[in-house]
Design a protein around this motif. Structure first.
Motif, short mmCIF file in Angstrom:
data_model
loop_
_atom_site.label_atom_id
_atom_site.label_comp_id
_atom_site.label_asym_id
_atom_site.label_seq_id
_atom_site.Cartn_x
_atom_site.Cartn_y
_atom_site.Cartn_z
N THR A 95 0.97 5.82 -0.58
CA THR A 95 1.53 5.12 1.12
C THR A 95 2.80 5.09 0.81
O THR A 95 3.27 5.13 2.37
CB THR A 95 -0.32 3.75 1.95
N ARG A 98 4.77 7.54 1.01
CA ARG A 98 5.28 8.31 2.73
C ARG A 98 5.82 7.18 3.49
O ARG A 98 6.44 7.90 4.12
CB ARG A 98 3.72 8.37 2.98
N GLN A 99 5.94 6.16 3.23
CA GLN A 99 6.63 5.60 4.17
C GLN A 99 7.80 5.65 4.01
O GLN A 99 8.70 4.75 4.90
CB GLN A 99 5.93 3.84 4.08
N SER A 105 2.07 13.93 -1.21
CA SER A 105 0.60 13.29 -1.39
C SER A 105 -0.14 13.23 -2.77
O SER A 105 -0.29 14.12 -3.56
CB SER A 105 -0.49 14.38 0.13
N LEU A 319 -4.20 1.56 4.08
CA LEU A 319 -3.80 2.18 4.06
C LEU A 319 -4.06 3.84 4.17
O LEU A 319 -4.91 3.59 5.28
CB LEU A 319 -5.01 2.39 2.27
N ASP A 320 -3.06 4.71 4.44
CA ASP A 320 -2.83 5.17 5.02
C ASP A 320 -3.25 6.53 4.34
O ASP A 320 -2.81 7.29 3.00
CB ASP A 320 -1.33 6.30 5.33
N THR A 321 -4.72 7.21 4.90
CA THR A 321 -5.82 8.12 4.10
C THR A 321 -5.13 9.55 4.72
O THR A 321 -5.44 10.47 3.68
CB THR A 321 -7.04 7.72 5.27
N ALA A 323 -2.18 9.98 3.33
CA ALA A 323 -1.66 10.41 1.98
C ALA A 323 -2.45 11.12 1.12
O ALA A 323 -1.66 11.26 -0.23
CB ALA A 323 -0.84 8.78 1.81
#
Length: 330
Positions: A95, A98-99, A105, A319-321, A323
């Protein structure tokens, strides 16, 4: 006068044509390459060593290129620059990458959360509650197992972070610190913990699996993931995952591989009598599937960690799912 006949065109037999096409197809497949970034001392190097040793990449029709980097930060730089197309990183870092604008991924779990809290074999510490007032060694305040332990003890009515003294100790040095009595318990990396317990001088107070169970979570929550650039060829990534799976199966049953791996200096094991324990613990950490349920377990665990330690310690608010990509299979 008889008219001259045109020469007959030569016909390539159908079998020969098919063979030629298969040959060309095989050559094209063999030209597929994947650049994997390895962290020095990381266990991904064991798997890529097995893939190349057994010729699995060649048999599957791609070429595996590996480059070893001095640190995890260096692998991340290589990933962002495109020098590496795949690396290993933990579920929180995906995550964060990605940020930061990394086009990546998580495509498949690499290792489950294993290990646990280790104490000397003769210690009076018998339960997690006995950690109160003791000194606990952890690799950092953001160590995932420490955060899981904190969430677990909060359910027991206390926070080990404040009820005990948590000291920053390098994983390879935890055995020495415990032998000298400077710490009474430790959370080493899984391989160091396996080696310690195998000597008979130490025991597991509570395993990571039991900590997860106590939080109402499955025991097979992934910790590390294979993280790939989003512009990597999906077909080649699937071949790589298949190669990883095949290598793991070969590694489980081939004692000679482990000797060769140690001889190649991919892991330092001064006492080779500890190798069986290392192999057993490694096998226990292998993921068995990759589904939305596994991702959901990771999401719930992250929420528990943020609730107990706060976003500043964990490093993110959620959490960024997005990703994570559960469509890949070995």
């Amino acid at each position: 006068m008889p008219q001259p006949t045109a020469p007959r065109a030569r016909r390539t037999p159908i079998r020969a044509t098919c063979a030629l096409l298969l040959l060309l197809g095989g050559t094209a497949a063999a030209q597929k390459t994947l650049n994997v970034g390895l962290q020095a001392g990381g266990t991904l190097s064991w798997v890529t060593f097995a893939i190349q040793k057994y010729g699995i990449d060649r048999d599957l029709g791609f070429r595996l290129n590996t480059t070893t980097y001095a640190s995890k930060d260096a692998t991340r730089v290589a990933l962002r620059a495109g020098d590496a197309q795949v690396v290993v990183d933990d579920f929180l870092e995906v995550t964060l990458l990605r940020q930061k604008g990394f086009p990546v991924s998580a495509i498949y779990p690499f290792s489950l959360i294993t290990g646990g809290v280790i104490v000397p074999a003769g210690s009076d510490i018998r339960t997690v509650a006995d950690l109160k007032g003791q000194t606990l060694g952890a690799t950092s305040l953001t160590d995932k197992t420490l955060l899981i332990l904190r969430a677990y003890t909060r359910r027991q009515g206390f926070d080990v972070q404040s009820a005990a003294k948590v000291a920053s100790v390098s994983s390879p040095l935890m055995e020495q610190f415990m032998n000298r009595g400077e710490i009474q318990a430790g959370i080493p990396f899984w391989h160091h913990g396996a080696r310690m317990v195998s000597t008979g001088k130490f025991r597991t107070l509570i395993s990571s699996a039991d900590l997860l169970r106590g939080l109402g979570l499955p025991q097979n929550v992934p910790l590390l993931y294979l993280v790939a650039r989003t512009d990597a060829d999906p077909a080649t990534l699937r071949l790589f995952l298949k190669a990883v799976n095949q290598a793991n199966e070969r590694m489980k049953t081939d004692p000679a591989f482990w000797t060769a791996m140690l001889d190649a200096n991919l892991y330092a094991l001064p006492d080779r009598s500890q190798l069986p324990a290392l192999r057993t613990q490694w096998a226990a950490g292998l993921p068995k599937r990759w589904t939305a349920a596994d991702l959901n377990a990771t999401l719930l665990l992250t929420r528990r960690m943020i609730e107990v330690a706060g976003p500043d310690v964990v490093g993110l608010t959620r959490l960024d799912t997005r990703a994570f990509n559960t469509s890949y299979r070995p």
